[in-house]
Design an enzyme around this catalytic site. Structure first.
Site, PDB file in Angstrom:
ATOM      1  N   HIS A   1      41.766  33.486  29.193  1.00 19.88           N
ATOM      2  CA  HIS A   1      42.661  34.379  29.207  1.00 19.88           C
ATOM      3  C   HIS A   1      44.021  34.254  29.976  1.00 19.88           C
ATOM      4  O   HIS A   1      44.876  34.296  29.408  1.00 19.88           O
ATOM      5  CB  HIS A   1      41.951  35.611  30.052  1.00 19.88           C
ATOM      6  CG  HIS A   1      42.970  36.583  30.109  1.00 19.88           C
ATOM      7  ND1 HIS A   1      42.901  37.704  29.179  1.00 19.88           N
ATOM      8  CD2 HIS A   1      43.653  37.255  31.076  1.00 19.88           C
ATOM      9  CE1 HIS A   1      43.631  38.780  29.484  1.00 19.88           C
ATOM     10  NE2 HIS A   1      44.416  38.640  30.628  1.00 19.88           N
TER      11      HIS A   1
ATOM     12  N   GLU B   1      48.679  35.104  35.577  1.00 21.53           N
ATOM     13  CA  GLU B   1      48.950  36.469  35.989  1.00 21.53           C
ATOM     14  C   GLU B   1      49.947  36.298  36.806  1.00 21.53           C
ATOM     15  O   GLU B   1      50.867  37.393  36.928  1.00 21.53           O
ATOM     16  CB  GLU B   1      47.559  37.065  36.340  1.00 21.53           C
ATOM     17  CG  GLU B   1      46.503  37.286  35.364  1.00 21.53           C
ATOM     18  CD  GLU B   1      46.952  38.511  34.049  1.00 21.53           C
ATOM     19  OE1 GLU B   1      47.869  38.951  34.218  1.00 21.53           O
ATOM     20  OE2 GLU B   1      46.053  38.498  33.004  1.00 21.53           O
TER      21      GLU B   1
ATOM     22  N   LYS C   1      50.916  45.494  42.108  1.00 19.52           N
ATOM     23  CA  LYS C   1      50.074  46.058  41.212  1.00 19.52           C
ATOM     24  C   LYS C   1      49.562  47.507  41.788  1.00 19.52           C
ATOM     25  O   LYS C   1      49.515  48.612  40.915  1.00 19.52           O
ATOM     26  CB  LYS C   1      48.922  45.137  40.923  1.00 19.52           C
ATOM     27  CG  LYS C   1      47.777  45.944  39.795  1.00 19.52           C
ATOM     28  CD  LYS C   1      46.925  44.846  39.044  1.00 19.52           C
ATOM     29  CE  LYS C   1      46.255  45.676  37.924  1.00 19.52           C
ATOM     30  NZ  LYS C   1      45.252  44.848  37.298  1.00 19.52           N
TER      31      LYS C   1
ATOM     32  N   ARG D   1      52.742  51.502  33.929  1.00 17.48           N
ATOM     33  CA  ARG D   1      51.481  50.460  33.943  1.00 17.48           C
ATOM     34  C   ARG D   1      51.687  49.635  32.567  1.00 17.48           C
ATOM     35  O   ARG D   1      50.946  48.498  32.813  1.00 17.48           O
ATOM     36  CB  ARG D   1      50.293  51.372  34.183  1.00 17.48           C
ATOM     37  CG  ARG D   1      49.042  50.135  34.373  1.00 17.48           C
ATOM     38  CD  ARG D   1      47.847  50.716  34.612  1.00 17.48           C
ATOM     39  NE  ARG D   1      46.886  49.583  35.165  1.00 17.48           N
ATOM     40  CZ  ARG D   1      45.628  49.656  35.608  1.00 17.48           C
ATOM     41  NH1 ARG D   1      45.391  50.989  35.956  1.00 17.48           N
ATOM     42  NH2 ARG D   1      44.852  48.851  35.726  1.00 17.48           N
TER      43      ARG D   1
HETATM   44  P1  NAD Z   1      36.084  34.273  34.423  1.00 16.09           P
HETATM   45  O1  NAD Z   1      35.414  35.435  35.046  1.00 16.09           O
HETATM   46  O2  NAD Z   1      35.290  33.840  33.189  1.00 16.09           O
HETATM   47  O3  NAD Z   1      36.156  33.175  35.564  1.00 16.09           O
HETATM   48  C1  NAD Z   1      36.637  31.838  35.026  1.00 16.09           C
HETATM   49  C2  NAD Z   1      35.853  30.887  35.491  1.00 16.09           C
HETATM   50  O4  NAD Z   1      35.652  30.596  36.829  1.00 16.09           O
HETATM   51  C3  NAD Z   1      34.253  31.211  35.189  1.00 16.09           C
HETATM   52  O5  NAD Z   1      33.759  29.964  34.604  1.00 16.09           O
HETATM   53  C4  NAD Z   1      33.653  31.288  36.573  1.00 16.09           C
HETATM   54  O6  NAD Z   1      32.214  31.217  36.489  1.00 16.09           O
HETATM   55  C5  NAD Z   1      34.416  30.464  37.554  1.00 16.09           C
HETATM   56  N1  NAD Z   1      34.496  30.906  38.862  1.00 16.09           N
HETATM   57  C6  NAD Z   1      34.708  32.137  39.330  1.00 16.09           C
HETATM   58  N2  NAD Z   1      35.010  32.080  40.654  1.00 16.09           N
HETATM   59  C7  NAD Z   1      34.707  30.654  41.010  1.00 16.09           C
HETATM   60  C8  NAD Z   1      34.695  30.270  42.134  1.00 16.09           C
HETATM   61  N3  NAD Z   1      35.216  30.685  43.299  1.00 16.09           N
HETATM   62  N4  NAD Z   1      34.325  28.811  42.165  1.00 16.09           N
HETATM   63  C9  NAD Z   1      34.032  28.086  41.002  1.00 16.09           C
HETATM   64  N5  NAD Z   1      34.226  28.640  39.942  1.00 16.09           N
HETATM   65  C10 NAD Z   1      34.388  30.106  39.996  1.00 16.09           C
HETATM   66  O7  NAD Z   1      37.521  34.696  34.068  1.00 16.09           O
HETATM   67  P2  NAD Z   1      38.666  35.006  34.958  1.00 16.09           P
HETATM   68  O8  NAD Z   1      39.936  34.113  34.634  1.00 16.09           O
HETATM   69  O9  NAD Z   1      38.275  35.096  36.350  1.00 16.09           O
HETATM   70  O10 NAD Z   1      39.116  36.401  34.241  1.00 16.09           O
HETATM   71  C11 NAD Z   1      39.613  36.480  33.010  1.00 16.09           C
HETATM   72  C12 NAD Z   1      38.965  37.904  32.442  1.00 16.09           C
HETATM   73  O11 NAD Z   1      39.387  38.862  33.258  1.00 16.09           O
HETATM   74  C13 NAD Z   1      39.102  38.447  31.074  1.00 16.09           C
HETATM   75  O12 NAD Z   1      38.124  39.044  30.590  1.00 16.09           O
HETATM   76  C14 NAD Z   1      40.494  39.324  31.012  1.00 16.09           C
HETATM   77  O13 NAD Z   1      40.322  39.994  29.919  1.00 16.09           O
HETATM   78  C15 NAD Z   1      39.957  39.873  32.486  1.00 16.09           C
HETATM   79  N6  NAD Z   1      41.241  40.624  32.926  1.00 16.09           N
HETATM   80  C16 NAD Z   1      41.035  41.796  33.469  1.00 16.09           C
HETATM   81  C17 NAD Z   1      41.933  42.603  34.114  1.00 16.09           C
HETATM   82  C18 NAD Z   1      41.605  43.828  34.278  1.00 16.09           C
HETATM   83  O14 NAD Z   1      42.759  44.464  34.708  1.00 16.09           O
HETATM   84  N7  NAD Z   1      40.633  44.404  34.562  1.00 16.09           N
HETATM   85  C19 NAD Z   1      43.287  41.879  34.110  1.00 16.09           C
HETATM   86  C20 NAD Z   1      43.427  40.635  33.588  1.00 16.09           C
HETATM   87  C21 NAD Z   1      42.278  39.848  33.030  1.00 16.09           C
HETATM   88  N1  GLY Z   2      45.918  43.838  33.831  1.00 17.68           N
HETATM   89  C1  GLY Z   2      46.502  44.871  33.289  1.00 17.68           C
HETATM   90  C2  GLY Z   2      46.444  46.212  34.113  1.00 17.68           C
HETATM   91  O1  GLY Z   2      45.846  46.272  35.025  1.00 17.68           O
HETATM   92  O2  GLY Z   2      46.956  47.147  33.979  1.00 17.68           O
END
Ligand code: NAD
Ligand code: GLY
Length: 354
Positions: free
Chosen positions: A252, A178, A217, A231
């Site tokens: 992701h 990201e 953002k 956006r």
């Molecule tokens: P995730 O939430 O699965 O976290 C990744 C891993 O890190 C998991 O195993 C989690 O348990 C672990 N973890 C988290 N914090 C930790 C810490 N401090 N110490 C140790 N382990 C830790 O995934 P992610 O990469 O954080 O997020 C991906 C998700 O976010 C996807 O579902 C994606 O679609 C979504 N996303 C949403 C937006 C939005 O704007 N809402 C933007 C980008 C991605």
């Molecule tokens: N991660 C894309 C958005 O927040 O629009």
């Protein structure tokens, strides 16, 4: 602690970044109403004592970690527990975890009694630089990413880079997915990353990037909360990235790294991305992809995998695949291609990833 404001039609959210953000802000946010905490098994395992210390006896729902649990049935289970806990309209949900917890927790808070307040406490790099900010909430359904969701702004986001100390290296790499998206959008972030003299996982460096990415953002979302125009830029790399994520099961963030690489190649070939700049962006992406542990997704079925791009929310129903792509330093644009041209174009660049 640094503060960034995100003002939309529905909410003025305060985003606080700093190792002291929790200590300074959390007690005040917890006091005065019933609270409900959502976290995942990994974060709970590491931060159980911290959660108990801040939240006392408040109910804590611990979701099994992983994208495969960002489902409608998990959402139902969370809502059931919120009901059992007897939460009211004035109650507050705290989503403490990575993007999965933030997305599903945000959605649960938007649905319970038609909306209770939500505080995001992102603990992964990806969630700290991007997903906790901007109010996109969702779950996956029928093999389509984020297909059921809502725009629902958190009242506050507390970003403590101290959480990154326990984050596995692979998850740092995911966060870079990201961050490099923001390189493709913003001149200052591009130059900071391209000219970094430290390792990209240096905590001070990451903390300064967290602030830069959130500020970028917050500006975009304040001007276009519901993604009717500007956006869309925040989806750079995500059309192909989501297709790769769904087909290969890769995380992701890593999928976005691959997606941004392939979409940038395509944008250069189609003449919409300036060649010299595009090559520099590709170098940054390759450097991030080379960070250990290196996953070698099976791209042999890429033509089939890319079918998933047909169900991407950004398409406008004209049979074309729409992507937000890098154009020049600090500039982006939309690229729409007929599906066959998109697949043929993307496939030819996969070999350069080997
Ligand atoms: P995730 O939430 O699965 O976290 C990744 C891993 O890190 C998991 O195993 C989690 O348990 C672990 N973890 C988290 N914090 C930790 C810490 N401090 N110490 C140790 N382990 C830790 O995934 P992610 O990469 O954080 O997020 C991906 C998700 O976010 C996807 O579902 C994606 O679609 C979504 N996303 C949403 C937006 C939005 O704007 N809402 C933007 C980008 C991605
Ligand atoms: N991660 C894309 C958005 O927040 O629009």
């Amino acid at each position: 602690m640094k503060e960034i404001q995100l003002k939309t039609a529905t909410q003025t959210a305060k985003i606080c970044v700093g190792d002291d953000a929790l200590a300074l802000r959390l007690p005040g946010l917890i006091a005065g109403q019933q609270n409900f905490v959502l976290t995942d098994t990994n974060v709970y395992g590491l931060y159980k004592d911290t959660l108990k210390w801040y939240f006392g006896d408040a109910p804590i729902f611990v979701l099994e970690a992983g994208e495969e649990n960002k489902t409608f049935s998990s959402l139902g289970a969370i809502l059931q527990e919120m009901t059992k806990a007897g939460l009211h309209r004035t109650s507050r949900l705290f989503a403490v975890g990575g993007g999965v917890i933030g997305d599903i927790g945000g959605l649960a808070s938007s649905l319970y009694m038609r909306g209770i307040s939500c505080v995001q406490i992102p603990t992964s790099l990806l969630a700290q630089v991007d997903s906790s900010v901007g109010g996109k909430t969702a779950v996956d359904l029928n093999g389509v990413k984020n297909i059921v969701g809502a725009f629902y702004q958190p009242m506050e986001v507390l970003v403590s880079p101290a959480f990154l100390q326990t984050l596995p290296q692979r998850e740092i790499k995911c966060g870079l997915g990201e961050i490099i998206k923001y390189c493709a959008l913003d001149k200052g972030i591009f130059e900071k990353v391209a000219n970094a003299t430290c390792e990209w996982d240096n905590v001070d460096f990451l903390e300064s990037l967290i602030v830069d990415c959130i500020a970028y953002k917050a500006g975009v979302v304040s001007r276009d909360e519901k993604e009717t125009g500007e956006r869309k830029c925040l989806n750079v790399g995500h059309t192909t990235g989501h297709a790769i994520e769904l087909s290969t099961g890769l995380s992701h963030g890593e999928s976005v790294l691959y997606g941004t690489y392939l979409e940038t190649c395509l944008a250069i070939e189609k003449g919409v991305c300036e060649k010299e700049y595009g090559k520099k962006l590709l170098c940054i992406l390759k450097k991030a992809l080379a960070i250990a542990p290196v996953s070698k997704p099976d791209f042999s079925g890429i033509e089939i995998d890319l079918q998933k791009a047909k169900s991407d929310k950004k398409n406008v129903g004209d049979g074309k695949i729409q992507m937000a792509v890098a154009k020049a330093l600090g500039e982006w644009t939309l690229l729409s291609l007929p599906f066959d041209e998109y697949v043929a174009g993307t496939t030819q660049f996969v070999a350069s990833l080997a």
